[in-house]
Design a protein around this motif. Structure first.
Motif, PDB file in Angstrom:
ATOM      1  N   ASP A  16      -4.519  -0.759  -0.660  1.00  0.00           N
ATOM      2  CA  ASP A  16      -5.207  -0.219   0.597  1.00  0.00           C
ATOM      3  C   ASP A  16      -6.623  -1.203   1.109  1.00  0.00           C
ATOM      4  O   ASP A  16      -6.767  -1.766   2.365  1.00  0.00           O
ATOM      5  N   LYS A  17      -7.790  -1.697  -0.342  1.00  0.00           N
ATOM      6  CA  LYS A  17      -8.518  -2.638   0.275  1.00  0.00           C
ATOM      7  C   LYS A  17      -8.182  -3.792   0.768  1.00  0.00           C
ATOM      8  O   LYS A  17      -8.655  -4.104   1.581  1.00  0.00           O
ATOM      9  N   TRP A  40     -12.620  -4.912  -1.155  1.00  0.00           N
ATOM     10  CA  TRP A  40     -11.892  -4.715  -2.051  1.00  0.00           C
ATOM     11  C   TRP A  40     -11.680  -5.347  -3.947  1.00  0.00           C
ATOM     12  O   TRP A  40     -11.275  -4.730  -4.823  1.00  0.00           O
ATOM     13  N   THR A  87       1.042  -1.150  -0.271  1.00  0.00           N
ATOM     14  CA  THR A  87      -0.041   0.308  -0.097  1.00  0.00           C
ATOM     15  C   THR A  87       0.421   1.876  -0.388  1.00  0.00           C
ATOM     16  O   THR A  87       0.378   2.328  -0.286  1.00  0.00           O
ATOM     17  N   PRO A 103     -15.513  -5.024   4.432  1.00  0.00           N
ATOM     18  CA  PRO A 103     -14.187  -4.764   3.642  1.00  0.00           C
ATOM     19  C   PRO A 103     -13.892  -6.125   2.546  1.00  0.00           C
ATOM     20  O   PRO A 103     -12.859  -5.602   1.514  1.00  0.00           O
ATOM     21  N   TRP A 155      -5.085  -4.698   1.999  1.00  0.00           N
ATOM     22  CA  TRP A 155      -4.820  -4.611   3.482  1.00  0.00           C
ATOM     23  C   TRP A 155      -5.213  -4.559   4.488  1.00  0.00           C
ATOM     24  O   TRP A 155      -5.899  -5.232   5.476  1.00  0.00           O
ATOM     25  N   GLN A 156      -6.845  -3.798   4.230  1.00  0.00           N
ATOM     26  CA  GLN A 156      -8.183  -3.605   5.135  1.00  0.00           C
ATOM     27  C   GLN A 156      -8.938  -4.998   4.956  1.00  0.00           C
ATOM     28  O   GLN A 156      -9.037  -5.209   6.562  1.00  0.00           O
ATOM     29  N   GLN A 157      -9.105  -5.518   3.916  1.00  0.00           N
ATOM     30  CA  GLN A 157      -9.736  -6.798   3.727  1.00  0.00           C
ATOM     31  C   GLN A 157      -8.682  -7.757   4.903  1.00  0.00           C
ATOM     32  O   GLN A 157      -9.433  -8.677   5.547  1.00  0.00           O
TER      33      GLN A 157
END
Length: 460
Positions: free
Chosen positions: A142-143, A268, A49, A264, A145-147
């Motif tokens: 980033d998505k 993604w 990210t 999340p 990473w978040q998921q």
């Protein structure tokens, strides 16, 4: 006075021991925080990210004009020859001199100093679309990473609950072993006193061995869950003192309807579609020409004189005279470049990217369908787990009363060992069902949190 001090001295070790024990409890929140900080995949995706965000800055700076500075100082001959020449692959040198009738080896110093500015100031939104594509790529990373963080929270919580359940099962099987040992001692005493046959002692020993094997299996399962938890936390395997409150209470079930807008995993999938669409728009800008501004200032120096074509002695090998700037030129220009065959090639790339976008949309729809099915299943599992939880106290109480009755009757010679063992089997099964029932309620709620894409549901 002294009695109070003495009492305080006695209580201090107990209080310190209690404080140390409390500090050693490894809570679920601590496990999640440790996993997010240490787990390799999460750290890797955090770096991906950060890398994509740097590429956004790089894409913005690409719109800046190219400014080149150059300087060279050379020594060589300047024999020229009339005739066409094209430097394939840059494998040619420049020798600016007269075309003489014969070769000579006169050599002198020369120099070139230049500044070049080249700016593609308008290309039908190509630079802007490139920046948007870089932003979409950064958003996707980033998505992702978040998921990954969200899914890992679910994995850690599920494994933690399994470890808690395994710990309780180990305690239940330890209690079962203690009961089997008590029965074995009672049987041995009665056999030694000649009150019952010796075969009861063999049966009691066999039951005790069976209880030890069951306890060993429970310990093995607990150690396996502990090892899996350590792997998910990204730390070396060790023994965890877990929070056993999860098997003494059930969670508050939130009475809310989950929405999937901010899930999340689905976010993604959406970011992948957005990136593909941005790439398609960027490729379309390659159909069009690019307008450029160019500016150049060039200064040269040479050891050859201006009469060298007529007098081949008009040169000097002095270094300073050769590299000293003596002639300057400047140039400003406006140009356009357009490869007219480019649209025919890029059109196929655009079509390919559009098909990719449709494929990603299909993947999103499948993921959305699966998550909605999982959400429906989670509600069913919560209901079933709560039903089992409500039945467990009755089962445990009945099994405990039956075992107490049979053990008392056996001690008084009013029943046989087989009845006691059957009651013992029923009791350990009831206790096992109790431990699993508590855990299943938490696991069902965790499944709902995973399906809803909201971990706070589990922490409600």
């Amino acid at each position: 006075m002294w009695s109070k001090k003495f009492l305080l001295l006695l209580l201090l070790p107990l209080l310190f021991g209690y404080w140390s024990s409390a500090q050693q409890v490894f809570t679920l929140q601590q496990a999640i925080d440790t996993a997010i900080a240490n787990y390799g995949i999460i750290k890797a995706k955090a770096n991906y990210t950060a890398a994509s965000k740097e590429l956004v800055s790089q894409a913005r700076r690409e719109y800046l004009p190219n400014v080149n500075f150059g300087a060279q100082q050379d020594y060589g001959t300047i024999n020229g020859q009339n005739g066409p020449l094209y430097g394939f692959g840059g494998l040619n040198t420049a020798a600016a001199g007269p075309a003489l009738d014969r070769q000579n080896w006169n050599a002198a110093f020369g120099s070139l100093y230049l500044t070049n500015v080249n700016w593609d100031f308008f290309a039908f939104g190509r630079a802007k679309e490139k920046i948007k594509t870089a932003l979409a790529a950064a958003t996707q990373n980033d998505k992702d990473w978040q998921q990954e963080i969200f899914k890992h929270k679910i994995k850690v919580a599920a494994t933690y609950l399994n470890l808690v359940a395994a710990h309780q099962l180990t305690r239940s099987y330890q209690d079962n072993l203690n009961r089997a040992d008590t029965i074995r001692k009672v049987v041995r005493t009665r056999v030694l006193n000649g009150l019952i046959a010796g075969v009861d002692s063999s049966q009691a020993n066999a039951e005790y061995s069976s209880a030890r094997i069951a306890l060993t299996k429970a310990i093995d399962f607990e150690q396996e869950q502990s090892n899996q938890l350590a792997q998910l936390l990204g730390i070396p395997p060790r023994e965890f003192l877990v929070d056993t409150s999860y098997v003494t209470r059930i969670p508050v079930i939130p009475d809310t309807t989950a929405t999937l807008d901010n899930h999340p995993v689905l976010q993604w999938y959406k970011s992948r579609i957005a990136l593909s669409n941005e790439q398609s728009r960027y490729y379309k800008t390659l159909y069009f020409p690019a307008f450029s501004l160019v500016g150049l200032v060039q200064t040269r120096g040479s050891g050859f004189g201006n009469n060298y074509a007529l007098d081949q002695h008009d040169f000097t090998q002095s270094y300073w005279d050769g590299v000293k700037p003596t002639r300057t030129n400047y140039l400003f220009g406006l140009g356009v470049t357009w490869n007219i065959s480019q649209p025919f090639r890029i059109s196929k790339q655009v079509k390919s990217q559009n098909f990719t976008s449709k494929g990603l949309q299909n993947e999103y729809e499948l993921a959305d369908q699966q998550i909605r099915a999982q959400l429906s299943l989670a509600d069913v599992k919560i209901k079933n787990a709560l039903d089992n939880y409500r039945e467990v106290p009755t089962q445990v109480k009945a099994a405990s009363d039956a075992y107490l009755q049979k053990s008392v009757l056996y001690k008084n010679g009013l029943t046989n060992l087989v009845d006691v063992q059957q009651a013992l089997y029923a009791l350990i099964r009831a206790q096992t069902d109790r431990d699993i029932a508590y855990s299943n309620v938490w696991q069902a709620l965790l499944l709902k949190a995973a399906a809803a894409g909201d971990f706070s549901i589990f922490e409600y």
